[in-house]
Design a protein around this motif. Structure first.
Motif, short mmCIF file in Angstrom:
data_model
loop_
_atom_site.label_atom_id
_atom_site.label_comp_id
_atom_site.label_asym_id
_atom_site.label_seq_id
_atom_site.Cartn_x
_atom_site.Cartn_y
_atom_site.Cartn_z
N HIS A 136 -34.53 6.73 -32.81
CA HIS A 136 -33.44 7.69 -32.83
C HIS A 136 -32.10 7.01 -32.58
O HIS A 136 -32.00 6.06 -31.81
N TYR A 137 -31.07 7.52 -33.26
CA TYR A 137 -29.70 7.19 -32.89
C TYR A 137 -28.86 8.44 -33.11
O TYR A 137 -28.87 8.97 -34.23
N GLN A 138 -28.20 8.89 -32.04
CA GLN A 138 -28.28 8.42 -30.68
C GLN A 138 -29.67 8.72 -30.08
O GLN A 138 -30.26 9.74 -30.38
N PRO A 139 -30.12 7.80 -29.18
CA PRO A 139 -31.39 8.07 -28.51
C PRO A 139 -31.21 9.03 -27.34
O PRO A 139 -30.09 9.24 -26.87
N SER A 140 -32.30 9.61 -26.88
CA SER A 140 -32.23 10.51 -25.74
C SER A 140 -32.13 9.75 -24.43
O SER A 140 -31.73 10.30 -23.41
N GLY A 158 -36.20 16.07 -34.04
CA GLY A 158 -35.54 14.77 -34.13
C GLY A 158 -35.88 13.95 -35.35
O GLY A 158 -35.57 12.76 -35.40
N ILE A 159 -36.55 14.54 -36.37
CA ILE A 159 -36.87 13.76 -37.57
C ILE A 159 -35.83 13.98 -38.66
O ILE A 159 -36.00 13.52 -39.78
N THR A 160 -34.73 14.65 -38.33
CA THR A 160 -33.70 14.90 -39.32
C THR A 160 -33.06 13.59 -39.78
O THR A 160 -33.02 12.60 -39.05
N VAL A 161 -32.53 13.62 -41.01
CA VAL A 161 -32.03 12.41 -41.65
C VAL A 161 -30.87 11.80 -40.88
O VAL A 161 -30.67 10.58 -40.93
N GLU A 162 -30.09 12.62 -40.14
CA GLU A 162 -28.95 12.06 -39.42
C GLU A 162 -29.31 11.50 -38.06
O GLU A 162 -28.44 11.02 -37.33
N ARG A 163 -30.60 11.50 -37.71
CA ARG A 163 -30.97 10.96 -36.40
C ARG A 163 -32.09 9.93 -36.46
O ARG A 163 -32.06 8.94 -35.73
N ALA A 164 -33.09 10.13 -37.30
CA ALA A 164 -34.26 9.25 -37.32
C ALA A 164 -34.05 8.08 -38.29
O ALA A 164 -33.62 8.28 -39.42
N HIS A 165 -34.37 6.88 -37.84
CA HIS A 165 -34.27 5.66 -38.65
C HIS A 165 -35.66 5.01 -38.69
O HIS A 165 -36.17 4.58 -37.65
N LEU A 166 -36.26 4.97 -39.87
CA LEU A 166 -37.60 4.41 -40.00
C LEU A 166 -37.62 2.97 -39.52
O LEU A 166 -36.76 2.16 -39.90
N LEU A 167 -38.61 2.63 -38.72
CA LEU A 167 -38.71 1.27 -38.18
C LEU A 167 -38.83 0.25 -39.30
O LEU A 167 -38.24 -0.84 -39.22
N SER A 168 -39.57 0.57 -40.36
CA SER A 168 -39.71 -0.37 -41.48
C SER A 168 -38.36 -0.63 -42.14
O SER A 168 -38.06 -1.76 -42.56
N ASP A 169 -37.51 0.40 -42.23
CA ASP A 169 -36.17 0.22 -42.79
C ASP A 169 -35.29 -0.62 -41.86
O ASP A 169 -34.50 -1.46 -42.32
N VAL A 170 -35.41 -0.38 -40.56
CA VAL A 170 -34.64 -1.16 -39.58
C VAL A 170 -34.98 -2.64 -39.70
O VAL A 170 -34.09 -3.50 -39.72
N ILE A 171 -36.27 -2.93 -39.81
CA ILE A 171 -36.70 -4.32 -39.95
C ILE A 171 -36.13 -4.94 -41.23
O ILE A 171 -35.58 -6.05 -41.21
N GLN A 172 -36.23 -4.21 -42.32
CA GLN A 172 -35.73 -4.73 -43.60
C GLN A 172 -34.22 -4.94 -43.57
O GLN A 172 -33.71 -5.95 -44.08
N ASN A 173 -33.49 -4.03 -42.96
CA ASN A 173 -32.04 -4.18 -42.86
C ASN A 173 -31.65 -5.41 -42.05
O ASN A 173 -30.70 -6.13 -42.40
#
Length: 283
Positions: free
Chosen positions: A214-218, A235-250
């Motif tokens: 999450h960003y921002q996290p709780s 908290g799975i909405t597009v403006e809060r949840a960031h897939l871990l696989s995407d974070v790694i790739q970025n």
């Protein structure tokens, strides 16, 4: 009125209920667990007098009275609850924030550092002072290790709404913004070991999981959410949840990706951070 752990609370009836007690504040969250196939068949087969509410051609709507064993409601209690807890569960007007890397350094980070956000409960878990019996998996390595345990939102009676949290042992990583290329071994290990542990414990394959930050996290300590793919968790909405696989790739593409990237999230109307953005002319 309702009685909760011996406290007299005033509650509104809704999926998330804010409650106040005469001598102290509390929050009660009421949740229904997903129906299972066998429960649904018993509900339909054993209901003596379903009440017809509406019929139109091939469509009918009935009111059913579940037996007590199928009518369970989970109540999560936060007591004593701070003003922040109570505001979190009250309906608020939302504002969309587009936070640049500069905004984070000039507005968000100073705000976080000026606040006394307690995460002692997180350290209690990592140090086995609390909830040790709930741990599903642990890698004790202080650089790439983590503790995996069920989130309180999951009653663990079915995997349809499976929800676990991986809390990293490494300290000092407040959020997505602090991540860089040096953290790739940690993130990759959480992704791989977390999936393996869930497969072993619950029989759920990794491609049936939504794994995200999450960003921002709780709370400001690095943690990762593992949720059943079919479960629409808060908290799975597009403006809060960031897939871990995407974070790694970025981070593989740019080790400083999250220190520079504009990140979008929502803030409630009464949140102090929103006021900081307004004062800076950024909202």
């Amino acid at each position: 009125m309702m009685s909760c752990s011996g406290l007299l609370l005033t509650c509104s009836v809704s999926p998330q209920v804010s409650c106040k007690e005469q001598s102290a504040d509390a929050v009660v969250i009421l949740e229904r667990a997903p129906f299972q196939a066998d429960a649904v068949s018993r509900l339909l087969g054993n209901n003596p007098e379903p009440k017809l509410q509406l019929k139109n051609d091939i469509y009918s709507v009935y009111h059913l009275n579940p037996p007590p064993e199928l009518n369970e409601v989970k109540a999560t209690v936060i007591h004593p609850a701070t003003e922040k807890h109570i505001k979190k569960y009250m309906r608020q007007e939302l504002y969309l924030i587009q936070e640049t890397g500069e905004d984070y350094r000039n507005i968000t980070l100073p705000f976080i550092e000026s606040q006394s956000f307690s995460i002692q409960w997180v350290y209690n878990i990592l140090e086995k002072k609390a909830e040790e019996d709930r741990i599903v998996h642990e890698n004790p390595d202080q650089e790439v290790g983590f503790i995996l345990l069920p989130d309180f939102k999951w009653n663990q009676k079915q995997v349809d709404d499976l929800y676990l949290i991986a809390i990293c042992h490494k300290r000092g990583i407040k959020s997505l913004r602090d991540l860089n290329g040096d953290h790739l071994p940690l993130l990759k290990n959480v992704l791989q070991e977390g999936q393996e542990a869930i497969l072993k414990q619950y029989g759920v394959q990794g491609n049936h999981l939504r794994i995200y930050l999450h960003y921002q996290p709780s709370y400001y300590h690095l943690h990762v959410h593992f949720v059943a793919l079919g479960h629409e968790a808060p908290g799975i909405t597009v403006e809060r949840a960031h897939l871990l696989s995407d974070v790694i790739q970025n981070l593989e593409m740019d080790s400083q990706y999250y220190s520079k990237r504009t990140l979008t999230y929502t803030l409630r109307s009464d949140e102090p951070l929103l006021q900081k953005f307004k004062e800076a002319g950024r909202c």
